[in-house]
Scaffold this active site. Structure first.
Site, PDB file in Angstrom:
ATOM      1  N   THR A   1      28.066 -43.524 -48.056  1.00  0.00           N
ATOM      2  CA  THR A   1      26.956 -45.107 -47.252  1.00  0.00           C
ATOM      3  C   THR A   1      25.980 -45.175 -46.607  1.00  0.00           C
ATOM      4  OG1 THR A   1      28.925 -45.269 -45.654  1.00  0.00           O
ATOM      5  CG2 THR A   1      29.601 -46.500 -48.488  1.00  0.00           C
ATOM      6  N   ASP A   2      25.936 -46.480 -46.957  1.00  0.00           N
ATOM      7  CA  ASP A   2      24.436 -46.346 -45.983  1.00  0.00           C
ATOM      8  C   ASP A   2      24.569 -46.690 -44.581  1.00  0.00           C
ATOM      9  OD1 ASP A   2      22.753 -46.385 -48.526  1.00  0.00           O
ATOM     10  OD2 ASP A   2      22.420 -48.764 -48.130  1.00  0.00           O
ATOM     11  N   SER A   3      23.663 -46.479 -43.317  1.00  0.00           N
ATOM     12  CA  SER A   3      23.519 -47.012 -42.687  1.00  0.00           C
ATOM     13  C   SER A   3      24.312 -47.912 -42.228  1.00  0.00           C
ATOM     14  CB  SER A   3      22.500 -46.084 -41.573  1.00  0.00           C
ATOM     15  OG  SER A   3      22.752 -46.009 -40.529  1.00  0.00           O
TER      16      SER A   3
ATOM     17  N   THR B   1      27.507 -49.567 -43.517  1.00  0.00           N
ATOM     18  CA  THR B   1      27.914 -49.789 -43.870  1.00  0.00           C
ATOM     19  C   THR B   1      29.554 -49.616 -43.193  1.00  0.00           C
ATOM     20  OG1 THR B   1      26.289 -50.021 -45.764  1.00  0.00           O
ATOM     21  CG2 THR B   1      28.773 -49.890 -46.377  1.00  0.00           C
TER      22      THR B   1
ATOM     23  N   ARG C   1      21.793 -53.719 -51.965  1.00  0.00           N
ATOM     24  CA  ARG C   1      21.229 -54.379 -50.361  1.00  0.00           C
ATOM     25  C   ARG C   1      19.487 -55.170 -51.714  1.00  0.00           C
ATOM     26  NH1 ARG C   1      20.352 -49.769 -46.740  1.00  0.00           N
ATOM     27  NH2 ARG C   1      19.346 -51.267 -46.065  1.00  0.00           N
TER      28      ARG C   1
END
Length: 184
Positions: free
Chosen positions: A21-23, A25, A129
């Site tokens: 996952t993105d930082s 998240t 996002r």
């Protein structure tokens, strides 16, 4: 991540991240214990057989509909705030444009904010996002596509329920409840 390294120390095997996952998240990470399991699980993501479900807190101009799909093609460009690249909506036929689809459903609405369930059909960088921002309601705490720390300390995006097939054939449905408000 501590439990991953504890596993590695106890077994001598390096865990293999399959889906990340993105930082910032929160939620479920898919990690394999063996190379064959990693290959099996990775193939489900790359073949779009794995289903991913996220929860997001968004604010701004909320859609009037309670559900829909954002099919805005995305284009990777340098970030205007330094750091990593970001995704922006692409013009029809634009060179480098990547098809993208995020299905979304508003679970609850408040004054200018909503809790959204998002299911990316494709797996583009920052897809949820970028799509929420393109719809006019960026994710709270998103420093690239929203107002960053002015709205929350981290992106209010949570990976909640991936749906996969275990390498042995059974359904794999890990679930991570959202963090408590006191943990945010």
């Amino acid at each position: 991540f501590r439990s991953l390294w504890a596993f590695a120390k106890s077994t001598g095997k390096r865990p293999r991240p399959v889906h990340r996952t993105d930082s910032g998240t929160s939620g479920v990470l898919v990690v394999a214990r063996t190379k064959p399991a990693a290959a099996h699980l990775s193939a489900q993501f790359s073949g779009r057989h794995a289903r991913k479900t996220y929860l997001a807190l968004v604010s701004g101009q909320l859609p009037t509909a309670d559900e829909g799909a954002c099919t805005e093609a995305l284009l990777k460009v340098p970030s205007d705030r330094g750091g990593r690249e970001k995704m922006i909506p692409a013009s029809p036929g634009q060179k480098g444009a990547l098809s993208a689809e995020t299905q979304w459903r508003i679970l609850s609405r408040g004054e200018g904010a909503a809790l959204v369930e998002a299911r990316p059909v494709t797996g583009r960088m920052h897809q949820i996002r970028a799509h929420m921002a393109a719809l006019g309601c960026p994710i709270l705490g998103d420093r690239i596509y929203g107002s960053g720390k002015l709205s929350a300390d981290r992106p209010m995006l949570h990976a909640t329920r991936p749906a996969l097939t275990h390498p042995e054939g059974s359904a794999l449905r890990p679930d991570a409840p959202p963090p408590a408000a006191s943990d945010l």
